[in-house]
Design an enzyme around this catalytic site. Sequence first.
Site, PDB file in Angstrom:
ATOM      1  N   CYS A 115     114.464 -11.877  70.482  1.00  0.00           N
ATOM      2  CA  CYS A 115     115.013 -12.540  69.308  1.00  0.00           C
ATOM      3  C   CYS A 115     116.269 -11.875  68.751  1.00  0.00           C
ATOM      4  O   CYS A 115     117.018 -12.501  68.011  1.00  0.00           O
ATOM      5  CB  CYS A 115     113.938 -12.613  68.233  1.00  0.00           C
ATOM      6  SG  CYS A 115     112.331 -13.147  68.865  1.00  0.00           S
ATOM      7  N   HIS A 265     117.637 -15.356  62.970  1.00  0.00           N
ATOM      8  CA  HIS A 265     116.762 -15.811  64.045  1.00  0.00           C
ATOM      9  C   HIS A 265     115.783 -16.835  63.494  1.00  0.00           C
ATOM     10  O   HIS A 265     115.128 -16.608  62.474  1.00  0.00           O
ATOM     11  CB  HIS A 265     116.019 -14.620  64.650  1.00  0.00           C
ATOM     12  CG  HIS A 265     114.847 -15.008  65.481  1.00  0.00           C
ATOM     13  ND1 HIS A 265     114.958 -15.870  66.550  1.00  0.00           N
ATOM     14  CD2 HIS A 265     113.532 -14.671  65.392  1.00  0.00           C
ATOM     15  CE1 HIS A 265     113.760 -16.036  67.091  1.00  0.00           C
ATOM     16  NE2 HIS A 265     112.882 -15.323  66.413  1.00  0.00           N
ATOM     17  N   ASN A 295     111.131 -22.371  68.155  1.00  0.00           N
ATOM     18  CA  ASN A 295     111.671 -21.014  68.261  1.00  0.00           C
ATOM     19  C   ASN A 295     112.050 -20.770  69.719  1.00  0.00           C
ATOM     20  O   ASN A 295     111.191 -20.576  70.569  1.00  0.00           O
ATOM     21  CB  ASN A 295     110.610 -20.013  67.787  1.00  0.00           C
ATOM     22  CG  ASN A 295     111.044 -18.566  67.916  1.00  0.00           C
ATOM     23  OD1 ASN A 295     111.984 -18.234  68.625  1.00  0.00           O
ATOM     24  ND2 ASN A 295     110.328 -17.679  67.237  1.00  0.00           N
TER      25      ASN A 295
END
Length: 336
Positions: A115, A265, A295
């Site tokens: 991430c 993120h 995500n």
Amino acid sequence: MRTAKIRAIASHLPEGRLSNDDLARLYPDWPASKILEKTGIRERRIAAPGETAGDLAFAAARALLDREGIDPASLDFLLLCTQAPDYVLPTTACVLQQRLGLPTTAGALDFNLGCSGFVYGLSLAKALIESGQARRVLLLTADTYSKFIHPMDKSVRTLFGDGAAATLVEAVEADAPAIDPVVFGTDGAGAENLIVPAGGFRRPRDAASAAETIDASGNVRSAEHLYMNGPAIMTFTLKTVPAAIAQVLDRSGRTMEDHDLFVFHQANAFMLERLRQKLAIPADRFVIRMEACGNTVSSTIPIALEPLLNAAAPPRRALLVGFGVGYSWAATSVVL
């Protein structure tokens, strides 16, 4: 002065889709509305069997080069951030150099980060350009976490989607840096809180690693699947992100008010909203773009940046923060 600047971004999502309605049929206690409320996600894009992170990265890169009219021969370096390489060896970046038609004089390397990877990649591209080793760097981010996730583990399957992004970073002449120095952080003490325990050389796959277990929340997984300790990740994030931002502001001499946009993120909407409130960031300057893709790990920031960079608007300054698996984090301030 010679400085590195983000010129263009193009993303690519696989065709497969996993909607909240699909998940609700698997998890009767989690209706589609509850999944949306908890995650901020309506659907995730899922790579097909045999479709790799390298394939997604190739498609994103091809889209960027075609749209911008960039000759691959003009690229000096290819960086690929992925945690799902096509092979143990060679690096997927080397394979993509050939597939994309980059010259054999170009450098190419993989780096394994999740991430925080996009911001780390910007720093690598910046260093290559501002040290005079490259003029054009193609930064690719691509992950296929769906291949690590047990279908009956709602703790992670509701969150993660597959995707890729291609970012062109190139040298420009400017009075000030377009990408500020990057603040980094690492805490390997948190490694076990977001991990695929088996399948590497530390713990090769065997009969024991394939054995499935059910946790107290009814999630099914084996040691070969992704495990996430959600509460620990939340605690880490709420502590680390504000501190990283404070470091960026201190090093750059800027303030929060100097930034038009905040792009973090895209972990999940609940976590992002907690961060927004803690940092007192106005909602109209805080970017959330994950509802239609989930995500996507290393690609969440460039996917969120893509429409902002492509919009017809005067230059804007954005504060970027990546954080997660590792634990690893990085933050910077950029001009779009």
